[in-house]
Motif scaffolding. Structure first.
Motif, PDB file in Angstrom:
ATOM      1  N   ASP A  31       0.867  -1.177   0.000  1.00 19.61           N
ATOM      2  CA  ASP A  31       0.000   0.000   0.000  1.00 19.61           C
ATOM      3  C   ASP A  31       0.908   1.233   0.000  1.00 19.61           C
ATOM      4  N   THR A  79      -5.667   0.312  -0.819  1.00 20.67           N
ATOM      5  CA  THR A  79      -5.421  -0.286  -2.136  1.00 20.67           C
ATOM      6  C   THR A  79      -3.945  -0.644  -2.252  1.00 20.67           C
ATOM      7  N   THR A  98      -3.963   3.576   2.192  1.00 18.12           N
ATOM      8  CA  THR A  98      -5.062   3.914   1.287  1.00 18.12           C
ATOM      9  C   THR A  98      -6.126   2.838   1.217  1.00 18.12           C
ATOM     10  N   THR A 120      -9.043  -0.310   6.076  1.00 21.80           N
ATOM     11  CA  THR A 120      -9.014   1.115   6.413  1.00 21.80           C
ATOM     12  C   THR A 120     -10.335   1.622   7.011  1.00 21.80           C
ATOM     13  N   THR A 130     -10.037   4.594   9.372  1.00 17.49           N
ATOM     14  CA  THR A 130      -9.818   5.898   8.736  1.00 17.49           C
ATOM     15  C   THR A 130     -11.123   6.443   8.177  1.00 17.49           C
ATOM     16  N   ASP A 171      -0.673  13.086   1.360  1.00 15.48           N
ATOM     17  CA  ASP A 171      -1.789  12.493   2.097  1.00 15.48           C
ATOM     18  C   ASP A 171      -1.436  12.305   3.566  1.00 15.48           C
ATOM     19  N   TRP A 227      -7.866   9.671  -0.919  1.00 13.08           N
ATOM     20  CA  TRP A 227      -6.457   9.320  -1.090  1.00 13.08           C
ATOM     21  C   TRP A 227      -6.008   9.591  -2.524  1.00 13.08           C
ATOM     22  N   THR A 228      -4.751   9.920  -2.675  1.00 13.04           N
ATOM     23  CA  THR A 228      -4.172  10.155  -3.998  1.00 13.04           C
ATOM     24  C   THR A 228      -3.854   8.818  -4.655  1.00 13.04           C
ATOM     25  N   PRO A 229      -4.412   8.527  -5.825  1.00 18.85           N
ATOM     26  CA  PRO A 229      -4.088   7.272  -6.506  1.00 18.85           C
ATOM     27  C   PRO A 229      -2.590   7.182  -6.808  1.00 18.85           C
ATOM     28  N   VAL A 246       1.661   5.108  -0.120  1.00 15.81           N
ATOM     29  CA  VAL A 246       0.950   6.307   0.329  1.00 15.81           C
ATOM     30  C   VAL A 246       1.701   7.553  -0.114  1.00 15.81           C
TER      31      VAL A 246
END
Length: 293
Positions: free
Chosen positions: A200, A229, A227, A266, A269, A206, A278-280, A202
């Motif tokens: 994951d 993902t 995230t 998550t 969160t 973020d 979240w920023t991809p 990050v």
């Protein structure tokens, strides 16, 4: 899981301890962008490995300060017991400073390395049983700092980020940071095995936003910074090549270690900060390319 003490409001002042590092600099820049009063304390100002550092740091603090603690020697600076000892000493001196000069809130930025390697998915309630000295260091500091905060009556947030990347990275570790720089140089990105492992990743901005959310709401508790993902290292490498214009290549290597993955649940969160976006991975890597070019 976090609990909040108030609606969003800027702390009277935020002191970022470790302000010249990758994470500390990003947090300080984000707070400045928000217009929140903030001050950085670097190792040049207070060397937290030196004797007497606790009192030196305490002299810089006020009772209405929020403190973000992110000062550490990262694994690229050493993975041995001597590095662990120096990092734990930093935590001890922070604890001494808090007991001498209690503050309004402390945000401790640690690492997901405190969890067992095979914890999947990782939750805040997952067993903290690190397999590396780096993880053991962060767990020891968490326990030490939590004890000091209880003694001083300081509300504590313990953040445990996954792998971080973005402009301003100073470590060049295996993953998006190294891949982007290698691709921009037109060189071959060398993977461990075929880059099958999933992590994951990050984006650094973020992390800074999560810190400001916790500061603004006077939060307390433990929160993983992830995230939700996970992507393979090969996927990250191929994104880097594409963003750099395709001149670089990606190459696998004979596998030396078993394939491991890390995924995060998550839910905590989502509960703490509903709507946090979240920023991809590709978007964050594009920003890194722009910052490195």
């Amino acid at each position: 899981m976090l609990t909040h003490a108030r609606d969003t409001a800027a702390p009277a002042r935020t002191v970022v301890v470790g302000s010249r590092g990758f994470v500390g600099a990003a947090v300080l820049a984000h707070l400045d962008a928000l217009g929140w009063p903030a001050e950085g304390v670097s190792s040049a100002a207070v060397d937290l490995t030196a004797e007497g550092a606790g009192a030196a740091l305490a002299s810089r603090l006020r009772e209405d300060d929020a403190v973000v603690f992110v000062s550490a020697l990262t694994p690229d600076r050493g993975k041995d017991a001597a590095t662990l000892e120096r990092n734990v000493r930093m935590g001890r001196h922070l604890a001494e400073a808090l007991l001498e000069r209690p503050v309004a809130q402390l945000v401790n930025i640690g690492s997901d390395a405190v969890y067992e390697d095979d914890a999947n998915p990782v939750r805040e309630s997952s067993c903290a049983s690190p397999s590396s000295l780096h993880g053991a260091m962060h767990l020891a500091r968490e326990v030490m700092i939590a004890d000091a905060c209880r003694g001083a009556g300081v509300p504590l947030v313990a953040l445990r980020p996954s792998l971080l990347f973005g402009p301003g990275d100073t470590h060049n570790g295996y993953g998006p940071n190294r891949f982007v720089r290698t691709a921009l140089a037109g060189e071959t990105i060398k993977l461990f095995g075929e880059g099958e492992e999933q992590r994951d990743h990050v984006f650094i901005d973020d992390v800074a936003r999560i810190v400001s959310e916790a500061l603004g709401r006077g939060s307390t508790g433990v929160l993983n910074v992830a995230t939700g993902t996970s992507s393979s290292f090969r996927a990250a490498a191929e994104i880097a090549v594409g963003l750099a214009g395709g001149a670089a290549t990606v190459a696998g290597s004979p596998r030396q270690n078993p394939i491991t993955h890390r995924h995060f649940d998550t839910a905590a969160t989502v509960t703490a900060f509903p709507g946090f976006a979240w920023t991809p991975l590709a978007e964050g890597m594009r920003a890194m390319v722009a910052g490195e070019s």
